[in-house]
Write a protein that holds these residues in place. Sequence first.
Motif, PDB file in Angstrom:
ATOM      1  N   ILE A 108       1.913   9.918 -42.070  1.00 15.89           N
ATOM      2  CA  ILE A 108       3.280  10.304 -41.686  1.00 15.89           C
ATOM      3  C   ILE A 108       3.467  10.083 -40.177  1.00 15.89           C
ATOM      4  N   CYS A 109       2.508  10.569 -39.398  1.00 12.94           N
ATOM      5  CA  CYS A 109       2.629  10.459 -37.930  1.00 12.94           C
ATOM      6  C   CYS A 109       2.629   8.999 -37.488  1.00 12.94           C
ATOM      7  N   GLU A 110       1.818   8.161 -38.157  1.00 12.22           N
ATOM      8  CA  GLU A 110       1.779   6.735 -37.798  1.00 12.22           C
ATOM      9  C   GLU A 110       3.124   6.063 -38.046  1.00 12.22           C
ATOM     10  N   GLY A 111       3.890   6.643 -38.967  1.00 15.51           N
ATOM     11  CA  GLY A 111       5.208   6.085 -39.257  1.00 15.51           C
ATOM     12  C   GLY A 111       6.252   6.460 -38.217  1.00 15.51           C
ATOM     13  N   PHE A 112       5.924   7.418 -37.362  1.00 17.19           N
ATOM     14  CA  PHE A 112       6.915   7.877 -36.385  1.00 17.19           C
ATOM     15  C   PHE A 112       6.448   7.692 -34.937  1.00 17.19           C
ATOM     16  N   GLY A 113       5.164   7.563 -34.715  1.00 19.26           N
ATOM     17  CA  GLY A 113       4.714   7.530 -33.320  1.00 19.26           C
ATOM     18  C   GLY A 113       3.418   6.785 -33.145  1.00 19.26           C
ATOM     19  N   GLN A 114       2.764   7.026 -32.001  1.00 16.96           N
ATOM     20  CA  GLN A 114       1.562   6.283 -31.647  1.00 16.96           C
ATOM     21  C   GLN A 114       0.377   7.244 -31.540  1.00 16.96           C
ATOM     22  N   ARG A 115      -0.714   6.900 -32.215  1.00 18.43           N
ATOM     23  CA  ARG A 115      -1.914   7.732 -32.143  1.00 18.43           C
ATOM     24  C   ARG A 115      -2.561   7.544 -30.765  1.00 18.43           C
ATOM     25  N   VAL A 116      -2.852   8.660 -30.085  1.00 18.27           N
ATOM     26  CA  VAL A 116      -3.512   8.545 -28.780  1.00 18.27           C
ATOM     27  C   VAL A 116      -4.887   9.205 -28.791  1.00 18.27           C
ATOM     28  N   GLN A 117      -5.125  10.035 -29.762  1.00 19.95           N
ATOM     29  CA  GLN A 117      -6.458  10.596 -30.009  1.00 19.95           C
ATOM     30  C   GLN A 117      -6.606  10.774 -31.508  1.00 19.95           C
ATOM     31  N   TYR A 118      -7.796  11.189 -31.934  1.00 24.85           N
ATOM     32  CA  TYR A 118      -8.034  11.281 -33.374  1.00 24.85           C
ATOM     33  C   TYR A 118      -6.919  12.051 -34.082  1.00 24.85           C
TER      34      TYR A 118
END
Lengths: 92, 92
Positions: free
Chosen positions: A22-32
């Motif tokens: 879900i988060c990958e669909g809205f933003g950018q991963r910066v840590q695990y």
Amino acid sequence: MAYDVNTTTPEGEKRLRRVARICEGFGQRVQYSVFEVTCSPTLFAQLLAKLQDTVDPELDSLRIYPIRSDFKRDVVRMGRCRELPTDRSWTI
Amino acid sequence: MAYDVNTTTPEGEKRLRRVARICEGFGQRVQYSVFEVTCSPTLFAQLLAKLQDTVDPELDSLRIYPIRSDFKRDVVRMGRCRELPTDRSWTI
């Protein structure tokens, strides 16, 4: 946005994967388990609804901190940086 | 403040404990590897110096997001909340 999903059960493992997707669909991963999300109020409401349907209120923890849109300048980074620069477009 | 410390080695496990101990001395743990810190610029400089001496720049990642001092109102929380209310004193 940061989350702690309890993964002591297979269901927890599944919730963790779903929260990350879900988060990958809205933003950018910066840590695990930390994402940076820049989006409209409408998209933010959709994001919250999806997360609310996924997070187990008894077992998991998720926190979203509102930050000024020009926050990138002020973030203190130490060590490995995962994020892609967002100040220019990418050809995939 | 959020960190990802590589714990695939005993040294990494030691670094993780040390980073957590440093953060506990300056702020409040709200997730496994997320802390909220409210402090003066002087204390912040001390915090950074201690973390810089501990974090492995090749293996670990640490990010500190500056947030307005009255941020607590705007934080979105889902699920378990670890933090102690900070709007009143505690007798220990």
